[in-house]
Design a protein around this motif. Sequence first.
Motif, PDB file in Angstrom:
ATOM      1  N   PRO A   2       0.954  -1.212  -0.022  1.00  0.00           N
ATOM      2  CA  PRO A   2      -0.108  -0.083  -0.192  1.00  0.00           C
ATOM      3  C   PRO A   2       0.934   1.401  -0.134  1.00  0.00           C
ATOM      4  O   PRO A   2       1.748   1.374   0.915  1.00  0.00           O
ATOM      5  N   GLY A   3       0.585   2.142  -0.740  1.00  0.00           N
ATOM      6  CA  GLY A   3       1.491   3.423  -1.189  1.00  0.00           C
ATOM      7  C   GLY A   3       2.808   3.143  -1.659  1.00  0.00           C
ATOM      8  O   GLY A   3       3.186   1.992  -2.018  1.00  0.00           O
ATOM      9  N   PRO A   4       3.632   3.899  -1.827  1.00  0.00           N
ATOM     10  CA  PRO A   4       4.824   3.928  -2.409  1.00  0.00           C
ATOM     11  C   PRO A   4       6.200   3.161  -1.785  1.00  0.00           C
ATOM     12  O   PRO A   4       6.078   2.909  -0.498  1.00  0.00           O
ATOM     13  N   ALA A   5       6.575   2.611  -2.409  1.00  0.00           N
ATOM     14  CA  ALA A   5       7.942   1.774  -1.789  1.00  0.00           C
ATOM     15  C   ALA A   5       8.956   2.815  -1.055  1.00  0.00           C
ATOM     16  O   ALA A   5       9.166   3.840  -1.171  1.00  0.00           O
ATOM     17  N   LYS A   6       9.429   1.995   0.119  1.00  0.00           N
ATOM     18  CA  LYS A   6      10.231   2.793   1.069  1.00  0.00           C
ATOM     19  C   LYS A   6      11.749   3.111   0.196  1.00  0.00           C
ATOM     20  O   LYS A   6      12.392   4.096   0.480  1.00  0.00           O
ATOM     21  N   ALA A   7      12.042   2.122  -0.528  1.00  0.00           N
ATOM     22  CA  ALA A   7      13.315   2.207  -1.415  1.00  0.00           C
ATOM     23  C   ALA A   7      13.130   1.582  -2.785  1.00  0.00           C
ATOM     24  O   ALA A   7      12.110   0.586  -2.959  1.00  0.00           O
ATOM     25  N   GLY A   8      13.713   1.793  -3.763  1.00  0.00           N
ATOM     26  CA  GLY A   8      13.649   1.154  -5.128  1.00  0.00           C
ATOM     27  C   GLY A   8      15.188   0.949  -5.567  1.00  0.00           C
ATOM     28  O   GLY A   8      15.979   2.081  -5.526  1.00  0.00           O
ATOM     29  N   ALA A   9      14.983   0.233  -6.569  1.00  0.00           N
ATOM     30  CA  ALA A   9      16.429   0.081  -7.404  1.00  0.00           C
ATOM     31  C   ALA A   9      15.925  -0.697  -8.899  1.00  0.00           C
ATOM     32  O   ALA A   9      14.891  -1.406  -8.835  1.00  0.00           O
ATOM     33  N   LEU A  10      16.787  -0.051  -9.929  1.00  0.00           N
ATOM     34  CA  LEU A  10      16.718  -0.812 -11.205  1.00  0.00           C
ATOM     35  C   LEU A  10      18.071  -1.607 -11.461  1.00  0.00           C
ATOM     36  O   LEU A  10      19.209  -1.273 -11.298  1.00  0.00           O
ATOM     37  N   ILE A  11      17.777  -2.713 -12.038  1.00  0.00           N
ATOM     38  CA  ILE A  11      18.758  -3.708 -11.988  1.00  0.00           C
ATOM     39  C   ILE A  11      18.691  -4.214 -13.504  1.00  0.00           C
ATOM     40  O   ILE A  11      17.796  -4.667 -13.772  1.00  0.00           O
TER      41      ILE A  11
END
Length: 60
Positions: A2-11
């Motif tokens: 629910p809601g935006p992710a706390k952190a993210g990454a592109l691999i």
Amino acid sequence: MPGPAKAGALIYAKDLERLSHFYQTLFSMRVLSADSERQVIESADIQLVIHAIPPRIASS
């Protein structure tokens, strides 16, 4: 999630399915969306976008 992710990454990955499976297993992640070029997977803390390297580039 629910809601935006706390952190993210592109691999970027040579083997999209294998790397996605690795992260899903290691961090108990689930697939949000997938196609032949990318998979978006997430856990409670992070969202990963795994993008396939085009075959012509991956082979070099």
